[in-house]
Design a protein around this motif. Structure first.
Motif, PDB file in Angstrom:
ATOM      1  N   VAL A 112       0.815  -1.218   0.000  1.00  0.00           N
ATOM      2  CA  VAL A 112       0.000   0.000   0.000  1.00  0.00           C
ATOM      3  C   VAL A 112       0.848   1.266   0.000  1.00  0.00           C
ATOM      4  CG1 VAL A 112      -1.765   1.297   1.249  1.00  0.00           C
ATOM      5  CG2 VAL A 112      -1.928  -1.189   1.079  1.00  0.00           C
ATOM      6  N   ALA A 113       1.861   1.320   0.854  1.00  0.00           N
ATOM      7  CA  ALA A 113       2.685   2.531   0.924  1.00  0.00           C
ATOM      8  C   ALA A 113       3.380   2.792  -0.408  1.00  0.00           C
ATOM      9  CB  ALA A 113       3.714   2.407   2.042  1.00  0.00           C
ATOM     10  N   LYS A 114       3.976   1.752  -0.984  1.00  0.00           N
ATOM     11  CA  LYS A 114       4.651   1.911  -2.271  1.00  0.00           C
ATOM     12  C   LYS A 114       3.669   2.256  -3.379  1.00  0.00           C
ATOM     13  CE  LYS A 114       8.424  -1.299  -1.204  1.00  0.00           C
ATOM     14  NZ  LYS A 114       9.072  -2.581  -1.572  1.00  0.00           N
ATOM     15  N   ALA A 115       2.475   1.683  -3.313  1.00  0.00           N
ATOM     16  CA  ALA A 115       1.462   1.983  -4.330  1.00  0.00           C
ATOM     17  C   ALA A 115       1.038   3.445  -4.246  1.00  0.00           C
ATOM     18  CB  ALA A 115       0.255   1.059  -4.175  1.00  0.00           C
ATOM     19  N   HIS A 116       0.875   3.960  -3.024  1.00  0.00           N
ATOM     20  CA  HIS A 116       0.552   5.386  -2.872  1.00  0.00           C
ATOM     21  C   HIS A 116       1.676   6.245  -3.457  1.00  0.00           C
ATOM     22  CE1 HIS A 116      -3.209   5.728  -0.722  1.00  0.00           C
ATOM     23  NE2 HIS A 116      -2.845   4.838   0.176  1.00  0.00           N
ATOM     24  N   LYS A 117       2.921   5.883  -3.140  1.00  0.00           N
ATOM     25  CA  LYS A 117       4.052   6.653  -3.660  1.00  0.00           C
ATOM     26  C   LYS A 117       4.068   6.641  -5.184  1.00  0.00           C
ATOM     27  CE  LYS A 117       9.059   6.626  -4.170  1.00  0.00           C
ATOM     28  NZ  LYS A 117      10.329   5.942  -3.868  1.00  0.00           N
ATOM     29  N   ASN A 118       4.010   5.441  -5.765  1.00  0.00           N
ATOM     30  CA  ASN A 118       4.112   5.342  -7.218  1.00  0.00           C
ATOM     31  C   ASN A 118       2.936   5.992  -7.929  1.00  0.00           C
ATOM     32  OD1 ASN A 118       6.421   3.942  -6.690  1.00  0.00           O
ATOM     33  ND2 ASN A 118       5.889   2.134  -7.882  1.00  0.00           N
ATOM     34  N   LEU A 119       1.752   5.882  -7.345  1.00  0.00           N
ATOM     35  CA  LEU A 119       0.597   6.529  -7.949  1.00  0.00           C
ATOM     36  C   LEU A 119       0.741   8.044  -7.890  1.00  0.00           C
ATOM     37  CD1 LEU A 119      -2.125   6.414  -9.293  1.00  0.00           C
ATOM     38  CD2 LEU A 119      -3.193   6.049  -7.046  1.00  0.00           C
ATOM     39  N   GLU A 132      -4.798  15.165  -6.166  1.00  0.00           N
ATOM     40  CA  GLU A 132      -4.776  13.711  -5.952  1.00  0.00           C
ATOM     41  C   GLU A 132      -3.346  13.204  -5.827  1.00  0.00           C
ATOM     42  OE1 GLU A 132      -6.360   9.564  -8.028  1.00  0.00           O
ATOM     43  OE2 GLU A 132      -6.876  11.497  -8.934  1.00  0.00           O
ATOM     44  N   ALA A 133      -2.452  13.720  -6.676  1.00  0.00           N
ATOM     45  CA  ALA A 133      -1.043  13.326  -6.591  1.00  0.00           C
ATOM     46  C   ALA A 133      -0.486  13.661  -5.210  1.00  0.00           C
ATOM     47  CB  ALA A 133      -0.240  14.033  -7.684  1.00  0.00           C
ATOM     48  N   LYS A 134      -0.788  14.849  -4.726  1.00  0.00           N
ATOM     49  CA  LYS A 134      -0.318  15.281  -3.411  1.00  0.00           C
ATOM     50  C   LYS A 134      -0.865  14.370  -2.314  1.00  0.00           C
ATOM     51  CE  LYS A 134      -0.509  19.436  -0.432  1.00  0.00           C
ATOM     52  NZ  LYS A 134      -1.593  19.054   0.501  1.00  0.00           N
ATOM     53  N   HIS A 135      -2.132  14.010  -2.413  1.00  0.00           N
ATOM     54  CA  HIS A 135      -2.754  13.133  -1.412  1.00  0.00           C
ATOM     55  C   HIS A 135      -2.018  11.802  -1.319  1.00  0.00           C
ATOM     56  CE1 HIS A 135      -5.701  10.650   0.704  1.00  0.00           C
ATOM     57  NE2 HIS A 135      -5.670   9.818  -0.319  1.00  0.00           N
ATOM     58  N   MET A 137       1.060  11.050  -2.240  1.00  0.00           N
ATOM     59  CA  MET A 137       2.409  11.226  -1.697  1.00  0.00           C
ATOM     60  C   MET A 137       2.366  11.412  -0.185  1.00  0.00           C
ATOM     61  SD  MET A 137       4.232  13.664  -4.525  1.00  0.00           S
ATOM     62  CE  MET A 137       4.206  13.239  -6.266  1.00  0.00           C
ATOM     63  N   GLU A 138       1.408  12.165   0.292  1.00  0.00           N
ATOM     64  CA  GLU A 138       1.276  12.373   1.737  1.00  0.00           C
ATOM     65  C   GLU A 138       0.937  11.064   2.446  1.00  0.00           C
ATOM     66  OE1 GLU A 138      -0.159  17.054   1.825  1.00  0.00           O
ATOM     67  OE2 GLU A 138      -1.659  15.460   1.674  1.00  0.00           O
ATOM     68  N   GLN A 139       0.119  10.232   1.804  1.00  0.00           N
ATOM     69  CA  GLN A 139      -0.201   8.932   2.378  1.00  0.00           C
ATOM     70  C   GLN A 139       1.048   8.058   2.471  1.00  0.00           C
ATOM     71  OE1 GLN A 139      -3.286   7.634   3.616  1.00  0.00           O
ATOM     72  NE2 GLN A 139      -3.617   9.848   3.619  1.00  0.00           N
ATOM     73  N   ALA A 140       1.876   8.096   1.414  1.00  0.00           N
ATOM     74  CA  ALA A 140       3.112   7.307   1.420  1.00  0.00           C
ATOM     75  C   ALA A 140       4.039   7.752   2.547  1.00  0.00           C
ATOM     76  CB  ALA A 140       3.815   7.430   0.064  1.00  0.00           C
ATOM     77  N   ILE A 141       4.152   9.063   2.737  1.00  0.00           N
ATOM     78  CA  ILE A 141       4.989   9.584   3.821  1.00  0.00           C
ATOM     79  C   ILE A 141       4.447   9.150   5.173  1.00  0.00           C
ATOM     80  CG2 ILE A 141       5.698  11.698   5.005  1.00  0.00           C
ATOM     81  CD1 ILE A 141       5.908  13.011   2.223  1.00  0.00           C
ATOM     82  N   MET A 143       2.940   6.557   5.837  1.00  0.00           N
ATOM     83  CA  MET A 143       3.148   5.117   5.994  1.00  0.00           C
ATOM     84  C   MET A 143       4.620   4.742   6.061  1.00  0.00           C
ATOM     85  SD  MET A 143       0.173   3.601   3.509  1.00  0.00           S
ATOM     86  CE  MET A 143      -1.558   3.996   3.834  1.00  0.00           C
ATOM     87  N   GLY A 144       5.500   5.750   6.085  1.00  0.00           N
ATOM     88  CA  GLY A 144       6.904   5.455   6.331  1.00  0.00           C
ATOM     89  C   GLY A 144       7.867   5.685   5.194  1.00  0.00           C
ATOM     90  N   ILE A 145       7.371   6.019   3.999  1.00  0.00           N
ATOM     91  CA  ILE A 145       8.283   6.306   2.886  1.00  0.00           C
ATOM     92  C   ILE A 145       8.549   7.808   2.907  1.00  0.00           C
ATOM     93  CG2 ILE A 145       8.672   6.144   0.404  1.00  0.00           C
ATOM     94  CD1 ILE A 145       6.733   3.865   0.284  1.00  0.00           C
ATOM     95  N   ASP A 146       9.534   8.187   3.682  1.00  0.00           N
ATOM     96  CA  ASP A 146       9.751   9.603   3.977  1.00  0.00           C
ATOM     97  C   ASP A 146      11.047  10.070   3.319  1.00  0.00           C
ATOM     98  OD1 ASP A 146       9.374  12.078   5.051  1.00  0.00           O
ATOM     99  OD2 ASP A 146      10.063  11.551   7.060  1.00  0.00           O
ATOM    100  N   ASP A 147      11.023  10.275   1.994  1.00  0.00           N
ATOM    101  CA  ASP A 147      12.256  10.672   1.318  1.00  0.00           C
ATOM    102  C   ASP A 147      12.153  12.085   0.750  1.00  0.00           C
ATOM    103  OD1 ASP A 147      11.089  10.627  -1.326  1.00  0.00           O
ATOM    104  OD2 ASP A 147      11.413   8.477  -1.420  1.00  0.00           O
ATOM    105  N   SER A 148      13.281  12.605   0.336  1.00  0.00           N
ATOM    106  CA  SER A 148      13.343  14.003  -0.111  1.00  0.00           C
ATOM    107  C   SER A 148      12.513  14.242  -1.364  1.00  0.00           C
ATOM    108  CB  SER A 148      14.797  14.396  -0.383  1.00  0.00           C
ATOM    109  OG  SER A 148      15.347  13.616  -1.441  1.00  0.00           O
ATOM    110  N   ASN A 149      12.473  13.265  -2.264  1.00  0.00           N
ATOM    111  CA  ASN A 149      11.753  13.460  -3.513  1.00  0.00           C
ATOM    112  C   ASN A 149      10.262  13.696  -3.281  1.00  0.00           C
ATOM    113  OD1 ASN A 149      13.904  13.106  -5.491  1.00  0.00           O
ATOM    114  ND2 ASN A 149      13.987  11.009  -4.774  1.00  0.00           N
ATOM    115  N   LEU A 150       9.686  12.929  -2.373  1.00  0.00           N
ATOM    116  CA  LEU A 150       8.262  13.112  -2.098  1.00  0.00           C
ATOM    117  C   LEU A 150       7.989  14.493  -1.511  1.00  0.00           C
ATOM    118  CD1 LEU A 150       7.164   9.628  -0.713  1.00  0.00           C
ATOM    119  CD2 LEU A 150       6.755  10.597  -2.972  1.00  0.00           C
ATOM    120  N   HIS A 151       8.798  14.914  -0.547  1.00  0.00           N
ATOM    121  CA  HIS A 151       8.594  16.240   0.045  1.00  0.00           C
ATOM    122  C   HIS A 151       8.793  17.334  -1.011  1.00  0.00           C
ATOM    123  CE1 HIS A 151       8.016  15.226   4.265  1.00  0.00           C
ATOM    124  NE2 HIS A 151       8.947  14.289   4.127  1.00  0.00           N
TER     125      HIS A 151
END
Length: 258
Positions: A112-119, A132-135, A137-141, A143-151
Motif C-alpha cells: 500500500v505505501a509503495k502503491a501510494h508513492k508510485n501513484l 490527488e497526486a499530493k494526497h 504522496m502524503e499517504q506514502a509519507i 506510511m513510512g516512505i519519507d524521502d526528499s523526492n516526495l517532500h
C-alpha cells in the motif's frame, strides 16, 4: 505593496517540466527490492518458492520449490500482485493501466505505501490531478516512505495548487534530507518569492548558488534573486544578479528587459 515578480510563472513552468521528467524514474527506485521479494514467496499450494539463477536480461526466471512439486514460473507472483503488475504497465508505457493497477493495489492492501508513492509520482509525471497526486504522496509519507523526492514534489504541487505557504516547509524538509538536489532549492526560492519573503528568497538563492549548480539551475535562481532584490528596492543588487544571469545566458530576453 511589493511588485509581483515577472519571472515567477516562467520559472515555475520550467521547473515543473524538469521535475515531471525526473519523476519518471522515481517509480522504479527501490524496484529491485520488490523483485527480490517476489523471488521468494509461497506458491498456490503454500510451498515456499525461491528464485534461482542470475537476475537481469536473459537470466533464468524459473522458481525452484523448496520441496518436490510443481515448478511455477517466477512470473507467477507478478500475475497475482497488482502492484508489480502496475509497475510492468508503467515500464511498458501504459500509464492508464499502471494507474488502475496502483489503485487496485491500494484497495486490496498490497504494497500500500509503495502503491501510494508510485501513484502519486505517476500523476505528478502526467501533469494532472495535482491534489490527488499530493494526497497519495502524503499517504506514502505517513506510511513510512519519507524521502526528499516526495517532500520536494509535494512542495511543487503546493505551488501548482496556489498554496506557496504550504510549499515552504515541504521544500525545507526536502533540502534537509538532500541538500545537494538543486530542484528543491529552486522550489523553495519560488515559494518564498510567491509569499513575498524577499530577503529569505535572496538568501536562499545565495546559499543554493554556492553548490555550483549547472546553467539551468543558475539562470532560474538568478532571475528569482533579481526579482527579490527589486522588490526590496535594491536595484544595484538586482543588476548584479542580472549581470550574472546574462553572463550565463546572454540571450535571455526577459532579463534584458527588466
Amino acid at each position: 505593496m511589493a511588485p509581483t515578480p515577472r519571472l515567477n510563472r516562467k520559472w515555475l513552468l520550467i521547473l515543473g517540466a524538469l521535475l515531471m521528467a525526473a519523476a519518471t524514474g522515481l517509480i522504479w527506485r527501490g524496484q529491485s527490492a520488490s523483485e527480490e521479494k517476489a523471488g521468494q514467496t509461497k506458491g498456490t499450494d503454500g510451498t515456499m518458492l525461491v528464485r534461482t539463477g542470475a537476475t537481469g536480461e536473459g537470466a533464468s526466471n524459473v522458481t525452484q520449490p523448496t520441496k518436490s512439486g510443481p515448478r511455477p514460473s517466477a512470473d507467477h507472483h507478478v500475475v497475482h500482485n497488482p502492484f508489480m503488475r502496475a509497475n510492468l504497465h508503467y515500464r511498458d508505457g501504459d500509464r492508464e493501466q499502471a494507474r488502475a493497477g496502483y489503485e487496485r493495489a491500494i484497495a486490496e492492501g498490497v504494497e500500500v505505501a509503495k502503491a501510494h508513492k508510485n501513484l502519486g509520482v505517476l500523476l505528478f509525471s502526467m501533469g494532472e490531478n495535482p491534489a490527488e497526486a499530493k494526497h497519495h504522496m502524503e499517504q506514502a509519507i505517513a506510511m513510512g516512505i519519507d524521502d526528499s523526492n516526495l517532500h520536494g514534489m509535494i512542495a511543487n504541487l503546493c505551488l501548482q495548487l496556489g498554496d506557496p505557504e504550504a510549499a515552504v516547509p515541504e521544500a525545507v524538509t526536502a533540502i534537509r534530507k538532500d541538500p545537494e538536489d538543486g530542484n528543491w532549492h529552486r522550489v523553495l526560492v519560488q515559494a518564498l518569492v510567491e509569499t513575498e519573503r524577499w530577503n529569505a528568497a535572496r538568501l536562499a538563492v545565495d546559499a543554493a548558488l554556492k553548490l555550483h549548480y549547472n546553467e539551468q539551475h543558475a539562470t532560474q535562481l538568478l532571475g528569482l534573486a533579481a526579482n527579490a532584490s527589486l522588490a526590496l528596492n535594491e536595484p544595484g543588487r538586482a543588476a548584479s544578479y542580472l549581470d550574472r544571469l546574462l553572463a550565463v545566458k546572454p540571450d535571455d530576453p526577459e532579463a534584458r528587459n527588466m
